[in-house]
Design a protein around this motif. Structure first.
Motif, mmCIF file in Angstrom:
data_model
loop_
_atom_site.group_PDB
_atom_site.id
_atom_site.type_symbol
_atom_site.label_atom_id
_atom_site.label_comp_id
_atom_site.label_asym_id
_atom_site.label_seq_id
_atom_site.Cartn_x
_atom_site.Cartn_y
_atom_site.Cartn_z
ATOM 1 N N ARG A 205 -21.246 15.220 7.382
ATOM 2 C CA ARG A 205 -20.430 15.859 8.414
ATOM 3 C C ARG A 205 -20.048 14.874 9.501
ATOM 4 O O ARG A 205 -18.993 14.993 10.123
ATOM 5 N N GLU A 206 -20.902 13.881 9.713
ATOM 6 C CA GLU A 206 -20.677 12.916 10.798
ATOM 7 C C GLU A 206 -19.650 11.848 10.440
ATOM 8 O O GLU A 206 -18.992 11.298 11.323
ATOM 9 N N ASN A 207 -19.523 11.529 9.148
ATOM 10 C CA ASN A 207 -18.638 10.402 8.810
ATOM 11 C C ASN A 207 -17.450 10.771 7.938
ATOM 12 O O ASN A 207 -16.603 9.922 7.645
ATOM 13 N N PHE A 208 -17.359 12.028 7.501
ATOM 14 C CA PHE A 208 -16.342 12.432 6.531
ATOM 15 C C PHE A 208 -14.930 12.055 6.996
ATOM 16 O O PHE A 208 -14.171 11.391 6.283
ATOM 17 N N LYS A 209 -14.572 12.494 8.191
ATOM 18 C CA LYS A 209 -13.206 12.256 8.664
ATOM 19 C C LYS A 209 -12.953 10.781 8.974
ATOM 20 O O LYS A 209 -11.864 10.259 8.718
ATOM 21 N N GLN A 210 -13.967 10.108 9.505
ATOM 22 C CA GLN A 210 -13.786 8.688 9.801
ATOM 23 C C GLN A 210 -13.594 7.878 8.523
ATOM 24 O O GLN A 210 -12.778 6.960 8.470
ATOM 25 N N ALA A 211 -14.357 8.215 7.473
ATOM 26 C CA ALA A 211 -14.223 7.497 6.203
ATOM 27 C C ALA A 211 -12.858 7.758 5.576
ATOM 28 O O ALA A 211 -12.230 6.851 5.024
ATOM 29 N N LEU A 212 -12.390 9.001 5.660
ATOM 30 C CA LEU A 212 -11.083 9.329 5.096
ATOM 31 C C LEU A 212 -9.969 8.632 5.870
ATOM 32 O O LEU A 212 -9.019 8.100 5.277
ATOM 33 N N LEU A 213 -10.083 8.612 7.190
ATOM 34 C CA LEU A 213 -9.098 7.883 7.990
ATOM 35 C C LEU A 213 -9.110 6.400 7.635
ATOM 36 O O LEU A 213 -8.057 5.769 7.483
ATOM 37 N N ALA A 214 -10.297 5.840 7.462
ATOM 38 C CA ALA A 214 -10.423 4.407 7.190
ATOM 39 C C ALA A 214 -9.783 4.017 5.872
ATOM 40 O O ALA A 214 -9.120 2.973 5.778
ATOM 41 N N THR A 215 -9.951 4.837 4.832
ATOM 42 C CA THR A 215 -9.413 4.443 3.536
ATOM 43 C C THR A 215 -7.894 4.412 3.523
ATOM 44 O O THR A 215 -7.287 3.844 2.617
ATOM 45 N N GLY A 216 -7.258 5.012 4.527
ATOM 46 C CA GLY A 216 -5.806 4.944 4.639
ATOM 47 C C GLY A 216 -5.318 4.077 5.782
ATOM 48 O O GLY A 216 -4.129 4.098 6.110
ATOM 49 N N SER A 217 -6.224 3.317 6.400
ATOM 50 C CA SER A 217 -5.860 2.510 7.576
ATOM 51 C C SER A 217 -5.284 1.169 7.134
ATOM 52 O O SER A 217 -5.985 0.164 7.026
ATOM 53 N N ILE A 218 -3.981 1.161 6.881
ATOM 54 C CA ILE A 218 -3.280 -0.016 6.377
ATOM 55 C C ILE A 218 -3.363 -1.144 7.406
ATOM 56 O O ILE A 218 -3.070 -0.936 8.589
ATOM 57 N N PRO A 219 -3.743 -2.353 6.991
ATOM 58 C CA PRO A 219 -3.806 -3.474 7.936
ATOM 59 C C PRO A 219 -2.472 -3.704 8.645
ATOM 60 O O PRO A 219 -1.402 -3.604 8.030
ATOM 61 N N MET A 220 -2.532 -3.969 9.924
ATOM 62 C CA MET A 220 -1.383 -4.249 10.777
ATOM 63 C C MET A 220 -0.508 -3.015 11.024
ATOM 64 O O MET A 220 0.443 -3.077 11.801
ATOM 65 N N VAL A 221 -0.796 -1.891 10.384
ATOM 66 C CA VAL A 221 -0.023 -0.665 10.568
ATOM 67 C C VAL A 221 -0.836 0.359 11.362
ATOM 68 O O VAL A 221 -0.331 0.982 12.294
ATOM 69 N N LEU A 222 -2.111 0.536 10.974
ATOM 70 C CA LEU A 222 -3.027 1.403 11.704
ATOM 71 C C LEU A 222 -4.211 0.586 12.203
ATOM 72 O O LEU A 222 -4.523 -0.478 11.647
ATOM 73 N N GLU A 223 -4.856 1.086 13.238
ATOM 74 C CA GLU A 223 -6.079 0.455 13.719
ATOM 75 C C GLU A 223 -7.189 0.635 12.690
ATOM 76 O O GLU A 223 -7.247 1.651 11.987
ATOM 77 N N GLY A 224 -8.068 -0.336 12.605
ATOM 78 C CA GLY A 224 -9.243 -0.165 11.777
ATOM 79 C C GLY A 224 -10.194 0.849 12.399
ATOM 80 O O GLY A 224 -10.080 1.190 13.585
ATOM 81 N N VAL A 225 -11.111 1.367 11.596
ATOM 82 C CA VAL A 225 -12.104 2.335 12.075
ATOM 83 C C VAL A 225 -13.422 1.596 12.258
ATOM 84 O O VAL A 225 -13.918 0.959 11.336
ATOM 85 N N ARG A 226 -13.978 1.670 13.454
ATOM 86 C CA ARG A 226 -15.169 0.886 13.794
ATOM 87 C C ARG A 226 -16.451 1.691 13.596
ATOM 88 O O ARG A 226 -16.539 2.847 13.984
ATOM 89 N N ASP A 227 -17.446 1.023 12.985
ATOM 90 C CA ASP A 227 -18.827 1.528 12.925
ATOM 91 C C ASP A 227 -18.909 2.990 12.461
ATOM 92 O O ASP A 227 -19.291 3.896 13.206
ATOM 93 N N ILE A 228 -18.585 3.196 11.198
ATOM 94 C CA ILE A 228 -18.656 4.538 10.620
ATOM 95 C C ILE A 228 -20.125 4.936 10.461
ATOM 96 O O ILE A 228 -20.911 4.182 9.889
ATOM 97 N N PRO A 229 -20.529 6.108 10.955
ATOM 98 C CA PRO A 229 -21.935 6.536 10.833
ATOM 99 C C PRO A 229 -22.394 6.546 9.368
ATOM 100 O O PRO A 229 -21.654 6.945 8.473
ATOM 101 N N GLY A 230 -23.610 6.072 9.154
ATOM 102 C CA GLY A 230 -24.171 6.066 7.810
ATOM 103 C C GLY A 230 -23.750 4.900 6.956
ATOM 104 O O GLY A 230 -24.128 4.809 5.778
ATOM 105 N N ALA A 231 -22.968 3.976 7.516
ATOM 106 C CA ALA A 231 -22.498 2.796 6.796
ATOM 107 C C ALA A 231 -22.777 1.562 7.648
ATOM 108 O O ALA A 231 -23.000 1.666 8.863
ATOM 109 N N PRO A 232 -22.773 0.362 7.050
ATOM 110 C CA PRO A 232 -23.014 -0.856 7.833
ATOM 111 C C PRO A 232 -22.017 -0.984 8.984
ATOM 112 O O PRO A 232 -20.849 -0.597 8.846
#
Length: 355
Positions: A205-232
């Motif tokens: 529940r804590e990382n679902f949306k952040q992980a989904l946003l991150a997998t679509g965060s195209i370099p130079m187009v969207l910002e990267g997602v920092r420090d996703i809970p439960g991941a390095p």
């Protein structure tokens, strides 16, 4: 002779199985969705059929593998009404508008708004509490200059592209593949993936949306997602950087792999687009079924092309939105054809050996 909208190709093992037995939804153990932004609109009709009919009576678990748009498409599965969720995603995505010259912040903010409406907290609960559809998303954890924001990131992208040109495995010097997986899955089908540094993180529940946003965060187009809970700790970006259309070992899948795709070619990574010798084929994927639009389908589209991100810049908003809806509507022809082939068992006559 009726127009053929859908091309069906299969690796040798899958081809033989369909020729001898036809195709049942229980034969499929993995559903795959590639990166590609708005190209997925031509597949929305297939998604409606697969989500609402073909897999609707599924009793055993189905694994899902997606990067970027593929992961976002599949996030409809596990929701209470996956067809309605898929249609909502198509509507929200196709009607997005930006200022004349949007910056990275504006595009990222719009993506967050879309995500909040498409995946409310109640949907996260529904997806994680069921086990029929087990999500697996690939996200990259960036290293060095690929992890910075702004213009300096370009130096990291150029360096990683150059390294990839020499040897694909050298991407591992710049990116680490992180597989976010459903809590009911051990991601066992990925056990042979040793081409790049790979880690695992459980969806929550804590990382679902952040992980989904991150997998679509195209370099130079969207910002990267920092420090996703439960991941390095680190900066996470689009999983398509390493796994654009995939070049992965699917021998760990205990069954067939179903891959609705918008492109005739399967391009391993984002930086492989111009490297024609790097293509994945059925010879490498004997248990994969690849479904793609035919040239007749593409020729019947407005502008005789599948939608892509360049349409944002090259078309007025009203024109683009109309065109993208037409692509969604026409995609239902592929779904109707697949439904007919499966229902009449004529799929045996239409599957081609993919070599």
């Amino acid at each position: 002779m009726a127009t053929q909208w859908l091309q069906l190709r299969a690796g040798k093992r899958a081809w033989l199985q369909i020729k001898e037995q036809g195709l049942s939804q229980q034969d499929v153990q993995l559903l795959v969705g590639a990166s590609g932004g708005p190209k997925w609109f031509v597949l929305q009709g297939l998604d409606r059929y697969l989500f609402g009919e073909f897999f609707a009576g599924r009793e055993t678990s189905l694994d899902l593998l997606g990067t970027s748009a593929g992961a976002w498409r599949f996030a409809a599965l596990g929701q209470r009404d996956p067809v309605a969720a898929s249609e909502l995603f198509a509507r929200l995505y196709s009607t997005q508008t930006y200022s004349e010259k949007p910056d990275v912040r504006e595009i990222t903010d719009e993506a967050r708004k879309l995500l909040a409406e498409y995946i409310p907290d109640s949907a996260v609960e529904d997806i994680l509490s069921q086990e029929r559809f087990r999500h697996h998303w690939i996200v990259v954890r960036c290293r060095g200059l690929t992890a910075v924001e702004g213009k300096r990131q370009m130096f990291g992208l150029l360096a990683s592209a150059a390294a990839n040109t020499v040897k694909r495995k050298w991407l591992g010097k710049f990116y680490e593949r992180v597989i976010f997986h459903h809590p009911a899955s051990s991601a066992a089908f990925t056990e042979h993936w040793n081409d790049l540094p790979t880690r695992y993180a459980t969806l929550s529940r804590e990382n679902f949306k952040q992980a989904l946003l991150a997998t679509g965060s195209i370099p130079m187009v969207l910002e990267g997602v920092r420090d996703i809970p439960g991941a390095p700790a680190g900066i996470y970006r689009d999983g398509g950087v390493t796994d654009y259309h995939f070049d992965l070992d699917f021998s760990g899948v205990n069954g067939l792999v179903f891959y609705p795709h918008f492109h005739q070619e399967v391009i391993p990574g984002w930086f492989d687009k111009g490297l024609k010798k790097r293509r994945t084929t059925g010879a490498l994927w004997p248990n994969v079924i690849l479904l793609t639009p035919t040239q007749e389908f593409i020729d019947a589209l407005p502008y005789q092309k599948i939608p892509d991100r360049n349409d944002f810049a090259n078309m007025a908003a009203d024109e683009r939105i109309k065109y993208w809806q037409q692509a969604v509507d026409q995609g239902r022809r592929m779904a109707d054809q697949l439904h007919e082939w499966i229902a009449t068992d004529r799929i045996r006559d239409h599957v081609e050996l993919w070599t």
